[in-house]
Design a protein around this motif. Structure first.
Motif, mmCIF file in Angstrom:
data_model
loop_
_atom_site.group_PDB
_atom_site.id
_atom_site.type_symbol
_atom_site.label_atom_id
_atom_site.label_comp_id
_atom_site.label_asym_id
_atom_site.label_seq_id
_atom_site.Cartn_x
_atom_site.Cartn_y
_atom_site.Cartn_z
ATOM 1 N N GLU A 2 0.841 -1.195 0.000
ATOM 2 C CA GLU A 2 0.000 0.000 0.000
ATOM 3 C C GLU A 2 0.879 1.249 0.000
ATOM 4 O OE1 GLU A 2 -3.775 0.420 2.377
ATOM 5 O OE2 GLU A 2 -2.491 1.873 3.437
ATOM 6 N N PHE A 3 0.530 2.222 -0.857
ATOM 7 C CA PHE A 3 1.298 3.464 -0.856
ATOM 8 C C PHE A 3 0.419 4.698 -0.740
ATOM 9 C CE2 PHE A 3 0.618 2.626 -5.339
ATOM 10 C CZ PHE A 3 0.300 3.858 -5.870
ATOM 11 N N TYR A 4 -0.902 4.519 -0.743
ATOM 12 C CA TYR A 4 -1.782 5.660 -0.530
ATOM 13 C C TYR A 4 -3.058 5.196 0.138
ATOM 14 C CZ TYR A 4 -4.551 9.815 -1.131
ATOM 15 O OH TYR A 4 -5.337 10.912 -0.873
ATOM 16 N N ASN A 5 -3.522 5.988 1.126
ATOM 17 C CA ASN A 5 -4.752 5.666 1.824
ATOM 18 C C ASN A 5 -5.415 6.973 2.254
ATOM 19 O OD1 ASN A 5 -6.804 4.705 3.508
ATOM 20 N ND2 ASN A 5 -5.551 2.992 4.192
ATOM 21 N N ILE A 78 -15.511 1.170 -7.015
ATOM 22 C CA ILE A 78 -14.850 1.005 -8.300
ATOM 23 C C ILE A 78 -13.381 0.676 -8.011
ATOM 24 C CG2 ILE A 78 -14.407 3.489 -8.554
ATOM 25 C CD1 ILE A 78 -14.790 3.092 -11.598
ATOM 26 N N THR A 79 -12.878 -0.333 -8.690
ATOM 27 C CA THR A 79 -11.465 -0.708 -8.560
ATOM 28 C C THR A 79 -10.841 -0.656 -9.945
ATOM 29 O OG1 THR A 79 -11.935 -2.148 -6.672
ATOM 30 C CG2 THR A 79 -9.835 -2.482 -7.804
ATOM 31 N N VAL A 80 -9.727 0.054 -10.035
ATOM 32 C CA VAL A 80 -9.028 0.239 -11.302
ATOM 33 C C VAL A 80 -7.622 -0.334 -11.174
ATOM 34 C CG1 VAL A 80 -8.118 1.952 -12.930
ATOM 35 C CG2 VAL A 80 -10.351 2.319 -11.852
ATOM 36 N N LEU A 90 -3.282 -1.013 -8.072
ATOM 37 C CA LEU A 90 -4.716 -1.194 -7.870
ATOM 38 C C LEU A 90 -5.197 -0.038 -7.015
ATOM 39 C CD1 LEU A 90 -5.152 -4.996 -7.094
ATOM 40 C CD2 LEU A 90 -5.475 -3.803 -9.247
ATOM 41 N N THR A 91 -6.214 0.659 -7.507
ATOM 42 C CA THR A 91 -6.808 1.757 -6.743
ATOM 43 C C THR A 91 -8.256 1.395 -6.469
ATOM 44 O OG1 THR A 91 -5.329 3.368 -7.741
ATOM 45 C CG2 THR A 91 -7.328 4.225 -6.701
ATOM 46 N N HIS A 92 -8.597 1.413 -5.191
ATOM 47 C CA HIS A 92 -9.945 1.060 -4.731
ATOM 48 C C HIS A 92 -10.624 2.339 -4.245
ATOM 49 C CE1 HIS A 92 -8.446 -3.103 -4.552
ATOM 50 N NE2 HIS A 92 -7.380 -2.567 -3.990
ATOM 51 N N VAL A 106 -10.225 5.835 -0.391
ATOM 52 C CA VAL A 106 -9.428 5.623 -1.593
ATOM 53 C C VAL A 106 -8.120 5.000 -1.142
ATOM 54 C CG1 VAL A 106 -8.300 6.674 -3.582
ATOM 55 C CG2 VAL A 106 -10.430 7.655 -2.708
ATOM 56 N N ARG A 107 -7.819 3.847 -1.713
ATOM 57 C CA ARG A 107 -6.599 3.131 -1.322
ATOM 58 C C ARG A 107 -5.906 2.638 -2.577
ATOM 59 N NH1 ARG A 107 -5.600 -2.136 -0.236
ATOM 60 N NH2 ARG A 107 -7.781 -2.697 -0.408
#
Length: 145
Positions: A2-5, A78-80, A90-92, A106-107
């Motif tokens: 994980e690098f963004y939350n 939405i997951t991209v 992967l961005t959730h 947003v993760r």
């Protein structure tokens, strides 16, 4: 890895209001100043399997990503998956109803990272946090109007 939350609770909006913006490229480009362009490779724009190319401009640098929606649940999630040289990101994006408002999450995580990707992600994490927090706070301001 994980690098963004980003977590924002008790946003004064409905899930439908949030996805009114999420599903509208023009509104997204208006709010997210780093978003230059979205080009679709498929006719559908918001379904599982939708493929597109995103062009971002961050601090004067242009980045292009090939992406695919791998999960889409109307007005909820939405997951991209974006493909980078360093691996898949992967961005959730998740919206959960909460007492008349919503909680937004947003993760982003790096998957299948190649050698050196962990170092790159660790190095870029502070910039990603600053830029994305600013952009998502603008987004929240627009959907709460």
């Amino acid at each position: 890895m994980e690098f963004y939350n980003y977590q924002k609770a008790n946003v004064e909006a409905t899930p439908e209001r949030v996805f009114e913006f999420v599903n509208d490229d023009a509104k997204l480009q208006e709010i997210f100043s780093i978003l230059d362009n979205i080009e679709y490779n498929t006719t559908e724009k918001r379904n599982e399997g939708t493929k597109f190319r995103t062009t971002l401009n961050v601090k004067g640098k242009t980045y292009r990503f090939r992406s695919e929606i791998i999960e889409y649940q109307s007005d909820r999630r939405i997951t991209v998956r974006s493909r980078l040289k360093q691996g898949d990101v992967l961005t959730h994006f998740t919206v959960v109803p909460n007492n008349g408002g919503v909680d937004i999450s947003v993760r982003s995580e790096l998957r299948n990272g190649k050698m050196g990707a962990k170092v790159l992600v660790t190095t870029m994490k502070p910039v990603v946090n600053i830029v994305m927090n600013r952009e998502l706070n603008k987004f929240i301001g627009h959907i709460e109007k």
